[in-house]
Design a protein around this motif. Sequence first.
Motif, PDB file in Angstrom:
ATOM      1  N   CYS A 356      18.611 -26.964 -22.376  1.00 30.63           N
ATOM      2  CA  CYS A 356      19.022 -28.284 -22.878  1.00 30.63           C
ATOM      3  C   CYS A 356      20.183 -28.829 -22.050  1.00 30.63           C
ATOM      4  CB  CYS A 356      19.425 -28.196 -24.341  1.00 30.63           C
ATOM      5  SG  CYS A 356      18.058 -27.926 -25.489  1.00 30.63           S
ATOM      6  N   VAL A 357      21.133 -27.972 -21.756  1.00 26.92           N
ATOM      7  CA  VAL A 357      22.284 -28.397 -20.960  1.00 26.92           C
ATOM      8  C   VAL A 357      21.839 -28.822 -19.564  1.00 26.92           C
ATOM      9  CG1 VAL A 357      24.428 -27.607 -19.891  1.00 26.92           C
ATOM     10  CG2 VAL A 357      23.914 -26.989 -22.265  1.00 26.92           C
ATOM     11  N   LEU A 378      19.343 -43.118 -24.197  1.00 23.98           N
ATOM     12  CA  LEU A 378      20.479 -42.219 -24.345  1.00 23.98           C
ATOM     13  C   LEU A 378      19.998 -40.830 -24.743  1.00 23.98           C
ATOM     14  CD1 LEU A 378      22.628 -44.636 -26.572  1.00 23.98           C
ATOM     15  CD2 LEU A 378      22.518 -44.577 -24.066  1.00 23.98           C
ATOM     16  N   ILE A 379      20.769 -39.826 -24.383  1.00 26.59           N
ATOM     17  CA  ILE A 379      20.431 -38.451 -24.751  1.00 26.59           C
ATOM     18  C   ILE A 379      21.714 -37.693 -25.068  1.00 26.59           C
ATOM     19  CG2 ILE A 379      20.528 -37.541 -22.371  1.00 26.59           C
ATOM     20  CD1 ILE A 379      18.063 -35.776 -23.175  1.00 26.59           C
ATOM     21  N   ILE A 380      21.600 -36.715 -25.959  1.00 22.16           N
ATOM     22  CA  ILE A 380      22.734 -35.843 -26.246  1.00 22.16           C
ATOM     23  C   ILE A 380      22.214 -34.517 -26.775  1.00 22.16           C
ATOM     24  CG2 ILE A 380      23.141 -36.485 -28.665  1.00 22.16           C
ATOM     25  CD1 ILE A 380      26.204 -36.620 -27.821  1.00 22.16           C
ATOM     26  N   HIS A 381      22.932 -33.460 -26.491  1.00 22.48           N
ATOM     27  CA  HIS A 381      22.648 -32.139 -27.048  1.00 22.48           C
ATOM     28  C   HIS A 381      23.517 -31.993 -28.288  1.00 22.48           C
ATOM     29  CE1 HIS A 381      23.015 -27.532 -26.883  1.00 22.48           C
ATOM     30  NE2 HIS A 381      21.834 -27.832 -27.369  1.00 22.48           N
ATOM     31  N   SER A 382      22.927 -32.240 -29.446  1.00 23.85           N
ATOM     32  CA  SER A 382      23.700 -32.370 -30.688  1.00 23.85           C
ATOM     33  C   SER A 382      24.463 -31.102 -31.041  1.00 23.85           C
ATOM     34  CB  SER A 382      22.765 -32.758 -31.836  1.00 23.85           C
ATOM     35  OG  SER A 382      22.126 -33.993 -31.570  1.00 23.85           O
ATOM     36  N   ALA A 383      23.874 -29.934 -30.808  1.00 21.76           N
ATOM     37  CA  ALA A 383      24.505 -28.681 -31.227  1.00 21.76           C
ATOM     38  C   ALA A 383      25.844 -28.452 -30.543  1.00 21.76           C
ATOM     39  CB  ALA A 383      23.568 -27.510 -30.954  1.00 21.76           C
ATOM     40  N   PRO A 402      20.167 -25.312 -31.534  1.00 22.00           N
ATOM     41  CA  PRO A 402      20.666 -25.154 -30.162  1.00 22.00           C
ATOM     42  C   PRO A 402      19.644 -25.466 -29.078  1.00 22.00           C
ATOM     43  CG  PRO A 402      20.331 -23.023 -31.212  1.00 22.00           C
ATOM     44  CD  PRO A 402      20.187 -24.042 -32.280  1.00 22.00           C
ATOM     45  N   ASN A 403      18.368 -25.437 -29.416  1.00 23.28           N
ATOM     46  CA  ASN A 403      17.303 -25.700 -28.437  1.00 23.28           C
ATOM     47  C   ASN A 403      16.807 -27.142 -28.472  1.00 23.28           C
ATOM     48  OD1 ASN A 403      16.179 -25.352 -31.016  1.00 23.28           O
ATOM     49  ND2 ASN A 403      14.202 -24.726 -30.178  1.00 23.28           N
ATOM     50  N   VAL A 404      17.573 -28.011 -29.142  1.00 22.81           N
ATOM     51  CA  VAL A 404      17.101 -29.371 -29.414  1.00 22.81           C
ATOM     52  C   VAL A 404      18.001 -30.405 -28.738  1.00 22.81           C
ATOM     53  CG1 VAL A 404      16.865 -31.097 -31.262  1.00 22.81           C
ATOM     54  CG2 VAL A 404      15.973 -28.788 -31.597  1.00 22.81           C
ATOM     55  N   ALA A 428      15.273 -28.164 -15.557  1.00 20.44           N
ATOM     56  CA  ALA A 428      15.776 -27.411 -16.707  1.00 20.44           C
ATOM     57  C   ALA A 428      14.987 -26.149 -16.965  1.00 20.44           C
ATOM     58  CB  ALA A 428      15.757 -28.304 -17.947  1.00 20.44           C
ATOM     59  N   CYS A 429      13.695 -26.190 -16.678  1.00 20.77           N
ATOM     60  CA  CYS A 429      12.809 -25.064 -17.018  1.00 20.77           C
ATOM     61  C   CYS A 429      12.339 -24.299 -15.771  1.00 20.77           C
ATOM     62  CB  CYS A 429      11.599 -25.564 -17.815  1.00 20.77           C
ATOM     63  SG  CYS A 429      12.044 -26.381 -19.362  1.00 20.77           S
ATOM     64  N   ALA A 430      12.994 -24.511 -14.642  1.00 14.14           N
ATOM     65  CA  ALA A 430      12.582 -23.833 -13.415  1.00 14.14           C
ATOM     66  C   ALA A 430      12.745 -22.335 -13.570  1.00 14.14           C
ATOM     67  CB  ALA A 430      13.435 -24.349 -12.262  1.00 14.14           C
TER      68      ALA A 430
END
Length: 430
Positions: A356-357, A378-383, A402-404, A428-430
């Motif tokens: 996510c980060v 817009l995007i944010i990692h809420s956790a 945490p994965n959202v 992100a998923c490489a």
Amino acid sequence: MSDGPTYGFDTLQIHAGARPDPATGARQTPIYQTTAYVFRDADHAAALFNLQEVGYIYSRLTNPTVAVLQERVATLEGGVGAVCCSSGHAAQIMALFPLMGPGCNVVASTRLYGGTVTQFSQTIKRFGWTAKFVDTDDLDAVKAAIDDDTRAVFCESIANPGGYVTDIRALADVADAAGIPLIVDNTSATPYLCRPIEHGATLVVHSTTKYLTGNGTVTGGCIVDSGKFDWSANDKFPSLSAPEPAYHGLKFHETFGPLAFTFHGIAVGLRDLGMTMNPQAAHYTLMGIETLSLRMQRHVENAEKIAAWLEKDDRVDYVTYAGLPSSPYHDRVKKHYRRGAGALFTFAVKGGYDSCVKLVNALEIFSHVANLGDARSLIIHSASTTHRQLTPEQQEAAGAGPNVVRVSIGIEDADDLIADLDQALSKACA
């Protein structure tokens, strides 16, 4: 506007509450950048301060630019009146202020914005108030949580961050049976997608910062009064039903009827809490509302397309958008939110917190900000941000694990947004 024809939403969002300036003929509502107003004479001043006459006293209480915004939002929501204030968080306190007292509680949804959960679980304790958090889809749990000290039920129409849609009518029936008001935060839906008062809500609150303004320039809040609640039916709401010492024993509900809550919000709430909206903020929000329906249509179209693309992507575990046919809330959307499920939702990224980060850092068009409802995506990692203060259990209940990541889909070209998400997910998923 005159009381004659019933106008459509697109007309009201431009004209409601606004009239040409009588002094200059200006068509757009002026910014009345003034602190105070000259009284006609001593009797006029006394009448205003005694609430015997409506008018302008001091801009902490009333301002002509803000008054236009109040009337416009109230009209769009189908309410009798509204009070604007400095932020969405201020609106929540302003909504509870006439209802609560030491020892009283509010029953609140577990699916609330993280800042609201913190405000309700921590900050309001300083007033002697408490909150009980329940899953508002479980109506039996809501009923069980309500006791003799409960003064309101609180929910969001479209919940932030997960985009879950609430069955407002069902909650309103529970609140009505208990003789307490239902307060609905309608920020994510706006009155274009949902009008909670039509489904039984007593009060509607907004962070006008978000979709109503729509351009990320100013903060603001608003409380809309349905005018339908009987504040004198029992002794639970003395601020509205009992004599008010500051106004020589005036009873707000007896004196102002359906507008009791609105007048109290101005004459006591703004007077003493001072959570005032400034006239320039009101002006920006008025300008934004003029295009609300056009923007919300595009927000929804883009969200539907992007959510469908994400749902099919192998790098994504799940998508919470209620507008997807696979959503458990899809039938509720078709019934109560017929113009769409909004543009706010979350999706889970395979790889968890670290992915996510990486995703947030790799995006180019999406802005990483603590806001929503902007014309920009817009995007944010809420956790790690907006829901950071919550326990892991509270984060999961709010849909902010945490994965959202939470996305607020803007009005750019949808294909460009998909391409941006694609390249960022690859990194992100490489």
